[in-house]
Design an enzyme around this catalytic site. Structure first.
Site, PDB file in Angstrom:
ATOM      1  N   GLY A  78      20.095  22.844  39.511  1.00 34.10           N
ATOM      2  CA  GLY A  78      20.420  23.403  40.817  1.00 34.10           C
ATOM      3  C   GLY A  78      20.180  24.896  40.866  1.00 34.10           C
ATOM      4  O   GLY A  78      19.492  25.471  40.011  1.00 34.10           O
TER       5      GLY A  78
ATOM      6  N   HIS B 257      38.794  32.985  36.060  1.00 37.69           N
ATOM      7  CA  HIS B 257      37.684  33.221  36.983  1.00 37.69           C
ATOM      8  C   HIS B 257      38.102  32.740  38.365  1.00 37.69           C
ATOM      9  O   HIS B 257      37.806  31.629  38.780  1.00 37.69           O
ATOM     10  CB  HIS B 257      36.444  32.463  36.500  1.00 37.69           C
ATOM     11  CG  HIS B 257      35.216  32.724  37.311  1.00 37.69           C
ATOM     12  ND1 HIS B 257      34.781  33.994  37.634  1.00 37.69           N
ATOM     13  CD2 HIS B 257      34.303  31.872  37.854  1.00 37.69           C
ATOM     14  CE1 HIS B 257      33.669  33.909  38.333  1.00 37.69           C
ATOM     15  NE2 HIS B 257      33.359  32.632  38.490  1.00 37.69           N
TER      16      HIS B 257
END
Length: 315
Positions: free
Chosen positions: A12, A178
């Site tokens: 991707g 994150h």
């Protein structure tokens, strides 16, 4: 001399960005792995990139495949496979689906590339790094998560634009999970050796810290999907450090065994990356306020890990 080999699982946007930047640096030959239904797409992406290399001046060979046997001998395996974020989704919304994907991939990496270093990007990346570590059975130095290089790059970008200086002059530091609870450490951030607190007013820095925390979501809201170029470049920085044994001090997601008071979890900390993978965790002195912020993010990661330990990792 034998060329290095990089395997990237997922063709991707981020997988493509990683492959292109790694190929441009001629870090090693590249295998793009994807699902059988996307094999032709992965082959096409790899061929398109390889046909650009003679013009660019790189000798990188790229192949696309759905056969994990093709990753045999890989020095580094990057896991980008997973469901991307959509507007309104948090990284945590992705946890169950992506945990199954990462577990399956990590088990295949252990089978076909048992001597490799794994770098995980799939979100929520702190807990997915933990899944990859446990599923692969690799030692902790050979399973690393990417978040801090990207988060720090965003922090540096916003600071440099506010200061009006080169991006290269800004050195920053972002710890923790994150996500919205990451901890950009302003005390450890400078431009040209000058603390940023001497160059920008507090309200500007505070706004930049908040924008950094929301940086991934900002891209998702603008594009309708996750970022690809900046994460890809961040991954290549880590790949380069490992393949060329550069001993780079970079923020990475590491498996912790007592550092900062955390055990049996993966979290973003300052590390040394080299030929042995994650060779050292650098434990910084934190103020009480910074430690409270780090604890908040760590608890969110811990909650996801405990859920995974009771679920997919117990299977």
């Amino acid at each position: 001399m034998k060329r290095k080999k990089i395997a990237i699982v997922g063709s991707g946007f981020t997988g493509q960005g990683t492959a292109l930047f790694a190929a441009a640096r001629d870090l090693g030959d590249i295998v793009l792995v994807d699902l059988p239904a996307r094999e032709n797409y992965a082959k096409g992406v790899a061929l398109d990139m390889m046909e650009a290399m003679p013009v660019y001046g790189s000798d990188t060979r790229l192949v696309g495949t759905s056969d994990y046997a093709e990753i045999a001998g890989a020095d580094v395996v990057v896991i980008t496979a997973g469901v991307p974020r959509k507007p309104g989704m948090s990284r945590e919304d992705l946890v169950n689906t992506n945990a199954g994907i990462v577990k399956d991939v990590a088990e295949k990496v252990a089978r076909y590339a048992p001597d490799s270093v794994i770098i995980v990007l799939t979100n929520p990346v702190d807990s997915m790094t933990y899944v990859a570590l446990k599923a692969s059975g690799f030692p902790k130095n050979r399973v690393i998560g990417q978040s801090g290089v990207l988060d720090t790059a965003r922090f540096r970008t916003f600071l440099a634009n506010a200061i009006g200086c080169s991006f290269q002059d800004v050195v920053g530091c972002v710890l923790g999970g994150h996500g919205d609870d990451m901890v950009p450490l302003v005390r450890y951030t400078s431009a040209g050796g000058i603390p940023v607190e001497k160059l920008l007013p507090k309200e500007t820095i505070d706004a930049i810290v908040e924008r950094t925390r929301k940086g991934g979501g900002e891209i998702v809201n603008l594009m309708g999907t996750s970022a690809g170029y900046a994460p890809g470049m961040a991954l290549v920085e880590m790949i380069d450090a490992i393949l060329n044994d550069r001993k780079r001090i970079l923020p990475s997601i590491a498996y912790l065994e007592g550092e900062y008071g955390y055990t049996d979890m993966c979290l973003g900390v300052m590390t040394v990356l080299g030929g042995g993978g994650l060779e050292k965790v650098i434990e910084l002195d934190l103020t009480d306020e910074e430690k409270v912020a780090l604890d908040k993010g760590a608890q969110g990661v811990r909650n996801l890990i405990e859920m995974l330990k009771a679920g997919i990792l117990a299977q």
